[in-house]
Design an enzyme around this catalytic site. Sequence first.
Site, short mmCIF file in Angstrom:
data_model
loop_
_atom_site.label_atom_id
_atom_site.label_comp_id
_atom_site.label_asym_id
_atom_site.label_seq_id
_atom_site.Cartn_x
_atom_site.Cartn_y
_atom_site.Cartn_z
N CYS A 1 47.90 25.85 30.72
CA CYS A 1 48.72 26.94 30.14
C CYS A 1 50.14 26.50 29.85
O CYS A 1 50.88 27.23 29.19
CB CYS A 1 48.72 28.15 31.05
SG CYS A 1 47.07 28.68 31.46
N HIS B 1 54.49 32.89 29.70
CA HIS B 1 53.05 32.73 29.52
C HIS B 1 52.38 34.00 30.01
O HIS B 1 52.71 34.52 31.09
CB HIS B 1 52.57 31.51 30.33
CG HIS B 1 51.09 31.47 30.49
ND1 HIS B 1 50.23 31.64 29.42
CD2 HIS B 1 50.30 31.30 31.58
CE1 HIS B 1 48.98 31.57 29.86
NE2 HIS B 1 49.00 31.37 31.15
N ASN C 1 44.66 36.28 28.73
CA ASN C 1 45.33 34.99 28.92
C ASN C 1 44.78 33.99 27.90
O ASN C 1 43.63 33.56 28.01
CB ASN C 1 45.08 34.51 30.36
CG ASN C 1 45.69 33.15 30.66
OD1 ASN C 1 46.15 32.46 29.74
ND2 ASN C 1 45.69 32.77 31.91
N1 ACO Z 1 36.13 43.40 38.64
C1 ACO Z 1 35.99 44.03 39.82
N2 ACO Z 1 36.20 43.44 41.00
C2 ACO Z 1 36.59 42.17 40.99
C3 ACO Z 1 36.77 41.45 39.79
C4 ACO Z 1 36.52 42.12 38.59
N3 ACO Z 1 36.65 41.53 37.40
N4 ACO Z 1 37.16 40.21 40.09
C5 ACO Z 1 37.24 40.14 41.42
N5 ACO Z 1 36.88 41.32 41.97
C6 ACO Z 1 36.82 41.69 43.36
C7 ACO Z 1 36.71 40.51 44.27
O1 ACO Z 1 35.36 40.08 44.35
C8 ACO Z 1 37.24 41.05 45.55
O2 ACO Z 1 36.22 41.80 46.15
P1 ACO Z 1 35.96 41.66 47.74
O3 ACO Z 1 37.26 42.11 48.37
O4 ACO Z 1 34.82 42.58 47.98
O5 ACO Z 1 35.69 40.21 47.97
C9 ACO Z 1 38.31 42.02 45.09
O6 ACO Z 1 38.03 42.31 43.71
C10 ACO Z 1 39.71 41.51 45.22
O7 ACO Z 1 39.73 40.19 44.72
P2 ACO Z 1 41.07 39.38 44.66
O8 ACO Z 1 40.76 38.02 44.12
O9 ACO Z 1 41.75 39.48 45.98
O10 ACO Z 1 41.87 40.22 43.60
P3 ACO Z 1 43.36 40.02 43.19
O11 ACO Z 1 44.08 41.28 43.37
O12 ACO Z 1 43.96 38.77 43.77
O13 ACO Z 1 43.22 39.76 41.63
C11 ACO Z 1 43.17 38.00 40.02
C12 ACO Z 1 42.44 38.67 41.14
C13 ACO Z 1 43.39 39.00 38.90
C14 ACO Z 1 42.33 36.86 39.50
C15 ACO Z 1 44.53 37.52 40.53
O14 ACO Z 1 44.36 36.78 41.70
C16 ACO Z 1 45.24 36.67 39.54
O15 ACO Z 1 45.65 37.15 38.50
N6 ACO Z 1 45.44 35.41 39.85
C17 ACO Z 1 46.12 34.50 38.95
C18 ACO Z 1 45.11 34.06 37.98
C19 ACO Z 1 45.74 33.54 36.77
O16 ACO Z 1 46.56 34.20 36.17
N7 ACO Z 1 45.34 32.38 36.42
C20 ACO Z 1 45.78 31.79 35.29
C21 ACO Z 1 47.06 31.04 35.50
S1 ACO Z 1 46.88 29.48 34.99
C22 ACO Z 1 46.17 29.59 33.53
O17 ACO Z 1 46.53 30.45 32.79
C23 ACO Z 1 45.05 28.68 33.19
#
Ligand code: ACO
Length: 357
Positions: free
Chosen positions: A114, A254, A284
């Site tokens: 990214c 980003h 993204n």
């Molecule tokens: N729909 C419903 N539930 C979901 C989903 C979904 N799409 N995805 C995950 N869950 C669930 C998980 O399984 C988990 O359930 P559990 O508690 O029963 O295990 C629960 O939701 C919470 O999961 P978390 O991973 O803790 O959720 P979080 O609030 O951290 O959000 C997310 C996840 C959105 C991926 C967040 O961590 C994030 O944005 N991280 C950064 C990711 C990113 O931006 N990456 C790109 C940067 S680098 C690049 O761009 C290549």
Amino acid sequence: MAKNALVTGWGFYAPSRVMTNAELERIVDTSDEWITSRTGIKERRIASDEETTSFMSVRAGRAALEKAHLRPQDVQLVIVGTCSPDYLFPATACLVQTELGATRAGAFDVEAACTSFITALAIARGMIVSGAVQNALVIGAERLSRLLNWKDRTTCVLFGDGAGAAVLEASNASVGIESTVLHGDGSKGEMLMVQAGGSKRPASAETIERGQHFITMAGGEVFKLAVKSMADAAEEAIAEAGLTLDDIDILIPHQANVRIIDGVAKRLRFPPEKVFINIQRYGNTSAASIPIAICEAEATGRLRRGDKVLLVAFGGGFTWGAAVLEWFGAHDGVRPLSPLERAGRALEDVVERVRPI
Ligand code: ACO
């Protein structure tokens, strides 16, 4: 040698196919409420079979060249930032260079996930300021839909496809790209990666069976690192430009997650109303997100001539970086001359001088 590199053209391309959160609800166990509250994303664009990374890059690049009034044959460098190239090689930039008719340009890809667009911008600026080239077409483009496991709800809801481009030209004015900073940390690379398909783990029936050609991510860890790293890089770039946060008119980050963007702004104590966000419509798009956001900020009047702009990104690798620039905008026909044009003018001068009175 040029004093600086100026953005004189910009353009983007987004596939017309929109995939909404409601549609994703029918594909994986998710909900519009979860995606919106956790990421800010409402919809994303998904490329058709025809809309490859190079296809989208060409469209974005052509729009940027037209805005800059720069002919493809006068382009000296094409850089495509992408982690979803058409092929391992040839470079997508070569395909783009040929398709655009940029027959005199050097061409290569940059892969910093990214952070690829800011990385490509930093390279192009360096080459312009050193005098190696007079102009460059810098593109960020991704077709991440083809690297996603559409059964993995933790990743497939996050990403989208698209391309954005900027033309950089040598300038003797002091305005332009005022600073760039780049960082990397490979020790945590496995937190966000595509495991197979490279030379270490080539494609095989086993890698495909295991789904190792898809993006995997430790989302929570990425989240925490992204906020701190982006804020640190932003402060560094602002200081390197000799400015303070108060001087920045608009932050174009980003677009990975609206909570990451909010976290960065909060950490910097930067006014939220000066932050540009369009993740709700594109998801993204990795390397493409900043150039697409630049285009939309300009088109909606959020980005105006004279604005000090802060760009900041974080991505797989890990990589992160930032850039500060003063927005010049369209040059309205007044722009630095290409080497060919300069030679042409010099010839005209000679003809003028020797012409009998
Ligand atoms: N729909 C419903 N539930 C979901 C989903 C979904 N799409 N995805 C995950 N869950 C669930 C998980 O399984 C988990 O359930 P559990 O508690 O029963 O295990 C629960 O939701 C919470 O999961 P978390 O991973 O803790 O959720 P979080 O609030 O951290 O959000 C997310 C996840 C959105 C991926 C967040 O961590 C994030 O944005 N991280 C950064 C990711 C990113 O931006 N990456 C790109 C940067 S680098 C690049 O761009 C290549």
